[in-house]
Design an enzyme around this catalytic site. Structure first.
Site, PDB file in Angstrom:
ATOM      1  N   CYS A  53       0.838  -1.214   0.000  1.00 12.68           N
ATOM      2  CA  CYS A  53       0.000   0.000   0.000  1.00 12.68           C
ATOM      3  C   CYS A  53       0.868   1.257   0.000  1.00 12.68           C
ATOM      4  O   CYS A  53       0.533   2.248  -0.668  1.00 12.68           O
ATOM      5  CB  CYS A  53      -0.918   0.013   1.223  1.00 12.68           C
ATOM      6  SG  CYS A  53      -1.990  -1.415   1.314  1.00 12.68           S
ATOM      7  N   ARG A 136      -7.885  -4.523  -3.076  1.00 12.96           N
ATOM      8  CA  ARG A 136      -7.444  -3.342  -3.851  1.00 12.96           C
ATOM      9  C   ARG A 136      -8.423  -3.139  -4.999  1.00 12.96           C
ATOM     10  O   ARG A 136      -8.300  -3.761  -6.055  1.00 12.96           O
ATOM     11  CB  ARG A 136      -6.024  -3.563  -4.385  1.00 12.96           C
ATOM     12  CG  ARG A 136      -5.012  -3.762  -3.286  1.00 12.96           C
ATOM     13  CD  ARG A 136      -3.606  -3.976  -3.807  1.00 12.96           C
ATOM     14  NE  ARG A 136      -2.811  -4.571  -2.751  1.00 12.96           N
ATOM     15  CZ  ARG A 136      -2.278  -3.903  -1.731  1.00 12.96           C
ATOM     16  NH1 ARG A 136      -2.410  -2.599  -1.652  1.00 12.96           N
ATOM     17  NH2 ARG A 136      -1.594  -4.533  -0.789  1.00 12.96           N
TER      18      ARG A 136
HETATM   19  C1  BEZ Z   1       0.605  -4.633   1.886  1.00 15.07           C
HETATM   20  O1  BEZ Z   1       1.806  -4.860   1.891  1.00 15.07           O
HETATM   21  O2  BEZ Z   1       0.171  -3.535   1.518  1.00 15.07           O
HETATM   22  C2  BEZ Z   1      -0.339  -5.691   2.302  1.00 15.07           C
HETATM   23  C3  BEZ Z   1      -0.049  -7.001   2.001  1.00 15.07           C
HETATM   24  C4  BEZ Z   1      -0.908  -7.998   2.393  1.00 15.07           C
HETATM   25  C5  BEZ Z   1      -2.067  -7.682   3.114  1.00 15.07           C
HETATM   26  C6  BEZ Z   1      -2.364  -6.360   3.379  1.00 15.07           C
HETATM   27  C7  BEZ Z   1      -1.505  -5.365   2.974  1.00 15.07           C
END
Ligand code: BEZ
Length: 237
Positions: A53, A136
């Protein structure tokens, strides 16, 4: 919580974007009403202070001027609270350098959605992936508040923001010129003209009688629109 059933609706292309009011890092938002007259991308991310993110927010914020040129505003959302959002965006600005990006200020609003009301209305909670985090999701919404494209990605996969820019360009060009855009289209590439409504027009086209139109078969005809003409029609419009 992970095993509970979560009721969510899935919006559809061509329908009005579900309306909501919420709190954001830039103040209150009345969505999509306050964006009437602009394109807007509403997108969700799973959680603040997570690496994928963070890479996405830095990329999107860096590209924001290019979306702005297309009269396209950006609005983020996660099921985190406002103070988490503010602290995360401050950390991004003050501490994170990544792929040549640093000192990145996220100026677009980030919605707090701790009740998950908005996430559920937009089908962002997909229990097979997570009951407690938004996937997402990306919604491209037109100036009349109609959903024109939707893309959903899993938690593990960062989005391609050049593709989102291309998608807005393609939607605007299709509207402006009443055409469709072929695979991987970019401004300046040939566009697809609507299929002929009669055998006569199809035959004329196949016989090369329609100026500027090239047919690969009766149902697949293209024409050129100059890159400058496309950009003139879609940039700052
Ligand atoms: C992230 O790195 O943004 C992420 C990865 C897995 C689950 C939630 C967020």
């Amino acid at each position: 919580m992970e095993n509970q059933t979560v009721t969510t609706t899935l919006p559809r292309i061509g329908e009005k974007a579900p309306a909501f009011k919420a709190v954001t890092t830039q103040g209150p938002i009345d969505f999509p009403k306050q964006y009437e007259g602009s394109w807007v991308i509403l997108f969700s991310h799973p959680a603040d202070f997570t690496p994928v993110c963070t890479s996405e927010f830095m990329t999107f914020a860096t590209l924001e001027p290019k979306f702005d040129e297309l009269n396209c505003k950006l609005v983020g959302l996660s099921v985190d609270g406002l103070y988490s959002h503010i602290a995360w965006l401050r950390t991004i600005k003050e501490k994170i350098a990544y792929k040549g990006m640093k000192d990145v200020e996220v100026k677009f609003p980030l919605i707090e959605d701790i009740t998950m009301d908005v996430a559920k209305a937009y089908g962002m909670i997909q229990p097979g992936e997570s009951n407690t985090k938004a996937v997402r999701a990306v919604f491209i919404i037109d100036p009349k508040g109609i959903i024109r494209a939707m893309i959903y990605y899993p938690l593990s996969m960062g989005r391609n923001f050049d593709e989102l820019l291309r998608a807005v360009q393609a939607l605007k060009a299709a509207d402006e010129f009443s055409v469709a855009t072929p695979a991987d289209w970019r401004p300046g590439d040939d566009v697809i003209v609507p299929t002929a409504g009669s055998c006569g027009v199809a035959k004329d086209r196949m016989d090369g009688k329609e100026a500027g139109v090239t047919c690969h078969d009766w149902f697949f005809c293209t024409k050129k629109i100059d890159k400058d003409a496309v950009l003139k029609a879609i940039v700052r419009k």
